[in-house]
Design a protein around this motif. Structure first.
Motif, PDB file in Angstrom:
ATOM      1  N   GLU A  43     -12.420   5.073  -3.750  1.00  0.00           N
ATOM      2  CA  GLU A  43     -12.671   3.637  -3.728  1.00  0.00           C
ATOM      3  C   GLU A  43     -11.376   2.853  -3.925  1.00  0.00           C
ATOM      4  O   GLU A  43     -11.144   1.837  -3.273  1.00  0.00           O
ATOM      5  CB  GLU A  43     -13.682   3.273  -4.816  1.00  0.00           C
ATOM      6  CG  GLU A  43     -14.219   1.862  -4.722  1.00  0.00           C
ATOM      7  CD  GLU A  43     -15.091   1.650  -3.503  1.00  0.00           C
ATOM      8  OE1 GLU A  43     -15.172   0.511  -3.022  1.00  0.00           O
ATOM      9  OE2 GLU A  43     -15.670   2.643  -3.023  1.00  0.00           O
ATOM     10  N   VAL A  44     -10.528   3.300  -4.843  1.00  0.00           N
ATOM     11  CA  VAL A  44      -9.253   2.613  -5.087  1.00  0.00           C
ATOM     12  C   VAL A  44      -8.373   2.662  -3.845  1.00  0.00           C
ATOM     13  O   VAL A  44      -7.736   1.666  -3.469  1.00  0.00           O
ATOM     14  CB  VAL A  44      -8.533   3.240  -6.290  1.00  0.00           C
ATOM     15  CG1 VAL A  44      -7.166   2.589  -6.499  1.00  0.00           C
ATOM     16  CG2 VAL A  44      -9.379   3.098  -7.546  1.00  0.00           C
ATOM     17  N   MET A  45      -8.360   3.819  -3.162  1.00  0.00           N
ATOM     18  CA  MET A  45      -7.558   3.935  -1.947  1.00  0.00           C
ATOM     19  C   MET A  45      -8.088   3.016  -0.850  1.00  0.00           C
ATOM     20  O   MET A  45      -7.313   2.370  -0.135  1.00  0.00           O
ATOM     21  CB  MET A  45      -7.547   5.391  -1.470  1.00  0.00           C
ATOM     22  CG  MET A  45      -6.687   5.646  -0.253  1.00  0.00           C
ATOM     23  SD  MET A  45      -6.726   7.388   0.244  1.00  0.00           S
ATOM     24  CE  MET A  45      -6.045   8.154  -1.223  1.00  0.00           C
ATOM     25  N   ARG A  46      -9.427   2.909  -0.727  1.00  0.00           N
ATOM     26  CA  ARG A  46      -9.992   2.013   0.282  1.00  0.00           C
ATOM     27  C   ARG A  46      -9.646   0.559  -0.008  1.00  0.00           C
ATOM     28  O   ARG A  46      -9.344  -0.221   0.897  1.00  0.00           O
ATOM     29  CB  ARG A  46     -11.512   2.208   0.348  1.00  0.00           C
ATOM     30  CG  ARG A  46     -11.944   3.389   1.185  1.00  0.00           C
ATOM     31  CD  ARG A  46     -13.422   3.313   1.500  1.00  0.00           C
ATOM     32  NE  ARG A  46     -14.220   3.540   0.310  1.00  0.00           N
ATOM     33  CZ  ARG A  46     -14.692   4.725  -0.054  1.00  0.00           C
ATOM     34  NH1 ARG A  46     -14.466   5.779   0.680  1.00  0.00           N
ATOM     35  NH2 ARG A  46     -15.415   4.847  -1.153  1.00  0.00           N
ATOM     36  N   ASN A  47      -9.720   0.181  -1.300  1.00  0.00           N
ATOM     37  CA  ASN A  47      -9.362  -1.191  -1.656  1.00  0.00           C
ATOM     38  C   ASN A  47      -7.900  -1.482  -1.337  1.00  0.00           C
ATOM     39  O   ASN A  47      -7.558  -2.550  -0.823  1.00  0.00           O
ATOM     40  CB  ASN A  47      -9.641  -1.434  -3.136  1.00  0.00           C
ATOM     41  CG  ASN A  47     -11.120  -1.423  -3.458  1.00  0.00           C
ATOM     42  OD1 ASN A  47     -11.937  -1.670  -2.571  1.00  0.00           O
ATOM     43  ND2 ASN A  47     -11.480  -1.137  -4.692  1.00  0.00           N
ATOM     44  N   ALA A  48      -7.024  -0.522  -1.652  1.00  0.00           N
ATOM     45  CA  ALA A  48      -5.599  -0.724  -1.368  1.00  0.00           C
ATOM     46  C   ALA A  48      -5.348  -0.825   0.137  1.00  0.00           C
ATOM     47  O   ALA A  48      -4.580  -1.680   0.592  1.00  0.00           O
ATOM     48  CB  ALA A  48      -4.779   0.426  -1.970  1.00  0.00           C
ATOM     49  N   LEU A  49      -6.018   0.033   0.923  1.00  0.00           N
ATOM     50  CA  LEU A  49      -5.838  -0.027   2.372  1.00  0.00           C
ATOM     51  C   LEU A  49      -6.380  -1.329   2.953  1.00  0.00           C
ATOM     52  O   LEU A  49      -5.790  -1.884   3.895  1.00  0.00           O
ATOM     53  CB  LEU A  49      -6.541   1.170   3.027  1.00  0.00           C
ATOM     54  CG  LEU A  49      -5.896   2.549   2.805  1.00  0.00           C
ATOM     55  CD1 LEU A  49      -6.749   3.633   3.414  1.00  0.00           C
ATOM     56  CD2 LEU A  49      -4.485   2.578   3.382  1.00  0.00           C
ATOM     57  N   SER A  50      -7.480  -1.832   2.391  1.00  0.00           N
ATOM     58  CA  SER A  50      -8.010  -3.109   2.894  1.00  0.00           C
ATOM     59  C   SER A  50      -7.043  -4.249   2.632  1.00  0.00           C
ATOM     60  O   SER A  50      -6.897  -5.156   3.451  1.00  0.00           O
ATOM     61  CB  SER A  50      -9.369  -3.396   2.247  1.00  0.00           C
ATOM     62  OG  SER A  50      -9.220  -3.640   0.862  1.00  0.00           O
ATOM     63  N   VAL A  51      -6.378  -4.214   1.467  1.00  0.00           N
ATOM     64  CA  VAL A  51      -5.398  -5.256   1.163  1.00  0.00           C
ATOM     65  C   VAL A  51      -4.176  -5.147   2.075  1.00  0.00           C
ATOM     66  O   VAL A  51      -3.654  -6.151   2.577  1.00  0.00           O
ATOM     67  CB  VAL A  51      -4.983  -5.187  -0.318  1.00  0.00           C
ATOM     68  CG1 VAL A  51      -3.859  -6.171  -0.616  1.00  0.00           C
ATOM     69  CG2 VAL A  51      -6.176  -5.474  -1.211  1.00  0.00           C
ATOM     70  N   VAL A  52      -3.716  -3.909   2.321  1.00  0.00           N
ATOM     71  CA  VAL A  52      -2.512  -3.710   3.134  1.00  0.00           C
ATOM     72  C   VAL A  52      -2.779  -4.078   4.596  1.00  0.00           C
ATOM     73  O   VAL A  52      -1.941  -4.708   5.257  1.00  0.00           O
ATOM     74  CB  VAL A  52      -2.037  -2.248   3.008  1.00  0.00           C
ATOM     75  CG1 VAL A  52      -0.905  -1.976   4.002  1.00  0.00           C
ATOM     76  CG2 VAL A  52      -1.562  -1.975   1.590  1.00  0.00           C
ATOM     77  N   THR A  53      -3.956  -3.700   5.107  1.00  0.00           N
ATOM     78  CA  THR A  53      -4.244  -3.942   6.521  1.00  0.00           C
ATOM     79  C   THR A  53      -4.806  -5.329   6.805  1.00  0.00           C
ATOM     80  O   THR A  53      -5.004  -5.671   7.968  1.00  0.00           O
ATOM     81  CB  THR A  53      -5.253  -2.896   7.031  1.00  0.00           C
ATOM     82  OG1 THR A  53      -6.448  -2.975   6.238  1.00  0.00           O
ATOM     83  CG2 THR A  53      -4.665  -1.498   6.926  1.00  0.00           C
ATOM     84  N   TYR A  54      -5.064  -6.111   5.761  1.00  0.00           N
ATOM     85  CA  TYR A  54      -5.638  -7.440   5.978  1.00  0.00           C
ATOM     86  C   TYR A  54      -4.728  -8.325   6.835  1.00  0.00           C
ATOM     87  O   TYR A  54      -5.211  -8.969   7.774  1.00  0.00           O
ATOM     88  CB  TYR A  54      -5.933  -8.101   4.637  1.00  0.00           C
ATOM     89  CG  TYR A  54      -6.500  -9.490   4.762  1.00  0.00           C
ATOM     90  CD1 TYR A  54      -7.808  -9.690   5.186  1.00  0.00           C
ATOM     91  CD2 TYR A  54      -5.726 -10.607   4.452  1.00  0.00           C
ATOM     92  CE1 TYR A  54      -8.327 -10.966   5.303  1.00  0.00           C
ATOM     93  CE2 TYR A  54      -6.239 -11.882   4.573  1.00  0.00           C
ATOM     94  CZ  TYR A  54      -7.536 -12.062   4.991  1.00  0.00           C
ATOM     95  OH  TYR A  54      -8.043 -13.333   5.102  1.00  0.00           O
ATOM     96  N   PRO A  55      -3.396  -8.420   6.555  1.00  0.00           N
ATOM     97  CA  PRO A  55      -2.549  -9.248   7.447  1.00  0.00           C
ATOM     98  C   PRO A  55      -2.546  -8.747   8.887  1.00  0.00           C
ATOM     99  O   PRO A  55      -2.513  -9.549   9.825  1.00  0.00           O
ATOM    100  CB  PRO A  55      -1.156  -9.138   6.801  1.00  0.00           C
ATOM    101  CG  PRO A  55      -1.413  -8.769   5.384  1.00  0.00           C
ATOM    102  CD  PRO A  55      -2.629  -7.891   5.415  1.00  0.00           C
ATOM    103  N   LEU A  56      -2.571  -7.423   9.077  1.00  0.00           N
ATOM    104  CA  LEU A  56      -2.594  -6.895  10.442  1.00  0.00           C
ATOM    105  C   LEU A  56      -3.898  -7.256  11.152  1.00  0.00           C
ATOM    106  O   LEU A  56      -3.899  -7.592  12.342  1.00  0.00           O
ATOM    107  CB  LEU A  56      -2.424  -5.372  10.403  1.00  0.00           C
ATOM    108  CG  LEU A  56      -1.102  -4.856   9.799  1.00  0.00           C
ATOM    109  CD1 LEU A  56      -1.093  -3.337   9.773  1.00  0.00           C
ATOM    110  CD2 LEU A  56       0.086  -5.382  10.595  1.00  0.00           C
TER     111      LEU A  56
END
Length: 291
Positions: A43-56
């Protein structure tokens, strides 16, 4: 030099058989899926990936949003002008109704004071835009541009101007996932506006809804409007949900009732996330007030 009994070195190193490697990889994948479903360690990894990929995601969606907004503007300009003219005419005829509603509200408040009943606190709401459909061909889910940082919580109801669209099922820091009303896994307790008959509305996955656990002799007709009953403590009572389109009473003890959503479930672009209903603390008993 003798070469008797000498084995030439293998050119290609051979490992396990392809079938054995396939079964090993499948077993590892299944173990990871079960562990993630059981312990939620990704879950933590998914949250981090969602934050990182949000600008893209926003950058990739900008051209499509621009084209869609431009086409919508030119396509709805005439419709907006017609609606404005209709609203001006309706404004002239709604004065009397507004006065009557205000009078009824005052009488209702007075009756609540006489009965010692407390008024409900207004429910907070969060406006959100639908970014895209969730990448799951077997589910009816969408992604909103609001998440935990904006106050979105799992379980909250999502509505549009015509009725309930779905329910928040997963929340990330800046995004959230909404399961639409027509999804097979979605259910919502409802009641009939005309007579208060209660039931549970389930999605069918095909754009329609089905009201279950209603006796065959229940007073439900085609055209009846269904609203949230509020029995689950999640959905605010009285939200429009669907309209009955077919009633089959010859199946078994329970009637088969089909309904269609009132909201634009599959085409909504802007929605509203409805907060949980909060109630003020009850008034103290008469003995405590006398002290």
């Amino acid at each position: 030099m003798s070469f008797v009994g000498h084995q030439p070195p293998p050119i290609f190193k051979r490992g396990p058989a392809p079938v054995a490697r396939l079964f090993a990889f499948v077993a590892i994948c299944l173990a990871l899926l079960v562990a993630d479903l059981r312990f939620r360690y990704l879950e933590v990894m998914r949250n981090a990936l969602s934050v990182v990929t949000y600008p893209l995601q926003m950058a990739a969606a900008t051209p499509a949003d621009f084209v869609r907004n431009a086409s919508r503007y030119f396509a709805t300009l005439l419709e907006v002008q017609i609606e404005n003219a209709d609203l001006r005419r309706q404004q002239l005829t709604s004065g009397e109704r507004l006065l009557r509603f205000e009078l009824l509200e005052q009488e209702n408040a007075h009756l609540r004071e006489l009965l010692g009943m407390s008024r409900r606190v207004e429910v907070e709401s969060i406006a959100a835009d639908i970014l895209y459909n969730a990448p799951d061909p077997f589910a009816r889910k969408v992604i909103l541009d609001r998440g935990a940082q904006q106050g979105v919580e799992p379980g909250l109801a999502v509505v549009d101007p015509k009725g309930v669209v779905g329910q928040v099922t997963r929340v990330h820091p800046v995004q959230s996932e909404v399961t639409l009303l027509t999804d097979r896994t979605q259910s919502i307790p409802v009641s009939v506006v005309r007579n208060g008959v209660r039931g549970v509305l389930f999605g069918t996955g095909r754009g329609r809804l089905e009201m279950r656990f209603v006796l065959a002799d229940a007073d439900i007709r085609e055209g009846d409007q269904l609203v949230t009953s509020g029995l689950d403590g999640v959905f605010v009572p009285g939200l429009p949900v669907a309209a009955v389109v077919a009633v089959d009473r010859e199946t078994d003890a329970f009637a088969r009732i089909e309904a269609t959503p009132l909201a634009a479930v599959e085409t909504s672009v802007q929605v509203l996330v409805i907060g949980r209903t909060a109630y003020p603390p009850p008034p103290p008993p008469p003995a405590a007030r006398e002290r």
